[in-house]
Scaffold this active site. Sequence first.
Site, PDB file in Angstrom:
ATOM      1  N   GLU A 531       0.852  -1.178   0.000  1.00 36.31           N
ATOM      2  CA  GLU A 531       0.000   0.000   0.000  1.00 36.31           C
ATOM      3  C   GLU A 531       0.901   1.246   0.000  1.00 36.31           C
ATOM      4  OE1 GLU A 531      -4.459   0.868   1.592  1.00 36.31           O
ATOM      5  OE2 GLU A 531      -3.432  -0.926   2.228  1.00 36.31           O
ATOM      6  N   GLU A 800      -2.287   0.215  13.188  1.00 31.94           N
ATOM      7  CA  GLU A 800      -3.511   0.502  12.445  1.00 31.94           C
ATOM      8  C   GLU A 800      -4.751   0.196  13.291  1.00 31.94           C
ATOM      9  OE1 GLU A 800      -3.803  -1.750   8.846  1.00 31.94           O
ATOM     10  OE2 GLU A 800      -5.232  -0.354   7.979  1.00 31.94           O
TER      11      GLU A 800
HETATM   12  C1  BGC Z   1      -5.275   2.256   4.625  1.00 30.52           C
HETATM   13  C2  BGC Z   1      -5.837   3.298   5.536  1.00 30.52           C
HETATM   14  C3  BGC Z   1      -6.785   4.098   4.699  1.00 30.52           C
HETATM   15  C4  BGC Z   1      -7.916   3.177   4.399  1.00 30.52           C
HETATM   16  C5  BGC Z   1      -9.078   3.809   3.749  1.00 30.52           C
HETATM   17  C6  BGC Z   1      -6.406   1.352   4.270  1.00 30.52           C
HETATM   18  O1  BGC Z   1      -6.037   0.278   3.531  1.00 30.52           O
HETATM   19  O2  BGC Z   1      -4.190   1.604   5.150  1.00 30.52           O
HETATM   20  O3  BGC Z   1      -4.973   3.927   6.339  1.00 30.52           O
HETATM   21  O4  BGC Z   1      -7.145   5.318   5.173  1.00 30.52           O
HETATM   22  O5  BGC Z   1      -7.462   2.063   3.690  1.00 30.52           O
HETATM   23  O6  BGC Z   1     -10.071   2.953   3.655  1.00 30.52           O
END
Ligand code: BGC
Length: 963
Positions: A531, A800
Amino acid sequence: MKKALPIVIILLLQYFLPLNATTVNDLRVEYMKNPIGIDVNQPRFSWKPESDERGVFQTAYRIIVSADESFKKKVWDSGEVASDQSVAIVYGGAALSPTTRYFWKVQVKDQTSRTIVSTEKAFFETGLMNLGWSNAQWIKSSQRDTINTVPMFRTTCTLNKKIRSARIYASGLGIYEVYINGKRVGTTIEKGKTVYDEFKPGWTDYTRTVSYSTYDVKDLLIKGKNAIGAIVAPGWWQGGISHGKYGNPDLGFIAKLVVNYTDGTSEVVVTNSQTWKCSSDGAIRQGDIYNGEIYDARKEIAWTSPGFDDSNWQACGINTDFKGEIKAFVGPTVQVRTQLQRIPVKITRYEGVVKTDSDYGKINVKETYTQPAVISLPKGQTLVYDMGQNMTGWVKFKVKGAAGTEITMRFAEMLNDEGKKSRGDDGPGGSLYRINLRSAKAMLQYTLKGDAQGEEYHPSTTFFGFRYCDLTTTEDIEIESLTGEVVGTASEEVGSFSTDHPEVNQLFSNIIWGQRSNFLSIPTDCPQRDERLGWMGDIQIFGRTASYNADLDAFFRKWTGDVRDSQRDDGAYPDVAPHCWVGYGQAAWAEAGIIIPWTAYLMYADKDILIENYPAMEKYMAFLAAQADDKYKYNGAGTNYGDWVSYVKTDSRYISVCYYAYSALLMEKISLALSSSKNDLYAQKAAYNRILYNNIKREFQTRYIDAAGRLTQNTQTAYLLALKLDLFPTAITRQRAINNLQILIMTNGNKLNTGFVGTGTIMPTLSDVGLTDVAYDLLLQRENPSWLYSVDQGATTVWERWNSYTKENGFNPNIGMNSFNHYAYGAVAEWMYRYVAGINPDENNPGFKHILLNPSPDFRKSFPEGQTQIKHAEASYDSYYGTIKSAWKIEDNGDVRYDVTIPANTTATLTLLLPGKQSEIFESELSAENSKGVVSVTKKDDTAIIELASGSYSFRTSVRNPV
Ligand code: BGC
């Protein structure tokens, strides 16, 4: 003996100079120290008058800018300007020439009419401006790049005269590195010390913009034949991280070398397909951000030296894949942050697996090392390194072994603990947990050339989010050293915070490391899995904290440019900026386009960032207006993400309506900040947005407040947003909401249950509605979910999810969202700076020209089980005016000490919460009213409002009589 002289001089100077003399320091242009290659017609100048005295301020300034160091070729003399402004003074001289170094100084008058002249050598250098690229072309490899290859480009040129100055201007499609005559091009900051920028040109929205950088290369060039070389790796342009946004483009490189001779003539060398050659047969075999690097040291050749025989290299092709504009790079670059280097705290050598009653067993440990050591690693065994800190970057190692031996390294944030599937482990206990990286390979492969003296290596085309790495080899090797190098945007760290509570301090450290790890060219969500994107929601939530931790003006200025580039035609801001994946216009994500410029204005008094972004913000407001449906006019943006990863769901349409109200409120404030008269266009726009806000509020009430005046959404996040944005119809309904919020938190065992959106809002809002005690309860909560819960689970960065890993149950089964380095929940540090320590900018006089100091000590009278009082906290923040400090200490007798520092040329309003109505306030043990620098003391109920001139003060509030 020679070295002692300066010290003697310094001592003598100290003796003869008047004590506490004011000085003028930290000269900046466009908020940066001595920037090179800026393409700004009217740069802005800043400086800091500094003094230990109280009540120091500037009454006038005079700026002189010259095209030479001896100030003979003046291009601007502002003359003496009666003003107390020392931040962002706009250049008002003759038109600046491109590629020119200008020197400047400033002369300041203080309140005693004393004149102080800056002594720093201060300069800025313009970039290419309108000069263009002299027909330089984007070159590419003549063969189609195969996956992740890293082509090399080279040319030679002959320079036959004495060189006065030389600059190279360069950019890449992909990430590039330039070499001249065998040496890497960097910036020499002092004699013998060069810093190198990594991952150039950085990440922008390449459909519109790519950055170029400027380097002084005079010292790398020689008389006679010179060689220029460049490598280009996929980076964000072509690798997996680009998500195919740019089609299937080729890598590219462009450069212009300008050499000025002492005789006044000059030479220009540019990239083109005639005089540049290329090859993909270099030592870097593959490089990719997600997957890592493959390097074969046997392929190292002196290809950037002038004598290299390139007869079997091919002619370059011309790259036409880029259709945007090449703009000068702005802001701090990505660097190896040497001062943060990590020495492994533990190294484990193992061979195979021991069977246990678990699914995978555990690693069969041969030896552990807790000190750096030279380690012999036989083939078939594995080393696991623990850096002691989750971080972003790479490793640098030195090895000895036979040519052709292959080393493989893998990177991870965590280790498997018991080797049990039921605990989410993906391998034997003690081995690397990597399943949360999703498809990112995050590996290094290094083939030895067999140098008997040892060979040193670090990658340069990839980065990893890791605390652990393991290493295996195809033949026996000896590892002389291996360290972790932290790589990220090298913005100056300007904030500090600490308390007498060790876990709170660890939490703060985790937040800082989250920022160090995720500010890499742009603000990203995470550094490890497939990501690593510029998720707008994450930075909208964390941006305020981030701008206390580090100086981010230039960083935000550049990134909001990416946001604008990525804005959709209908005005929707993207979910990630630069846009390369997912969609547009989602509530609480898109609004970063408004929130971040506003944050930068508050923190840095940077009006230009507001002006620059204003049209895009208005476009976004038009997009929001278009989201009406038959039933509701004010729906706000999209509902895809809601209160992301919360324990309790809040209706995401509710969130989008609240964020619409938030946008209107901010647009009103921004318009007012830009308005210069009562009825100008901006003032009218402010009024328009106030009406819009009122309309949204009215519709919000019909939608979400029932006949009895209660909010129909009964979650913490719902109450927090409505309270923050003042969406209740009456004081009574508002107070009831405050009570309900408190009940919701209490009945949840004094725990929050918010996601990204609610967590970003909770602490400041609690304090704003008079519930600071509840905020302290939450801060010191240790059960799941809470900030200290993850600290107790061993976190060294912010995760997270609150429970990405728990000692009790192992890894969170939601593997795909199990990042151990996500900064959003670190937004609690905003509350630490702004409420615990109480350091706030004044919206009406931003950038900390006037400071609102509102320290809120832990005055709780009762404590949830297991909690104790925080008795001491201190914070500091280096604003553009100087360092602000705020500390408090609760004494055993109930007295409270407040030590504050207010920089020269600023003022502050200090609000103290008094222990009781009869309390007295002392400063340096004198009655505060009589203290120098204290302009006034006004007591109102349980607070004292103290107006302060600059300087350091030591206050004490007491219920007793003076000593
Ligand atoms: C990210 C997040 C992001 C989110 C939004 C994720 O996969 O890691 O930090 O804001 O997606 O849906």
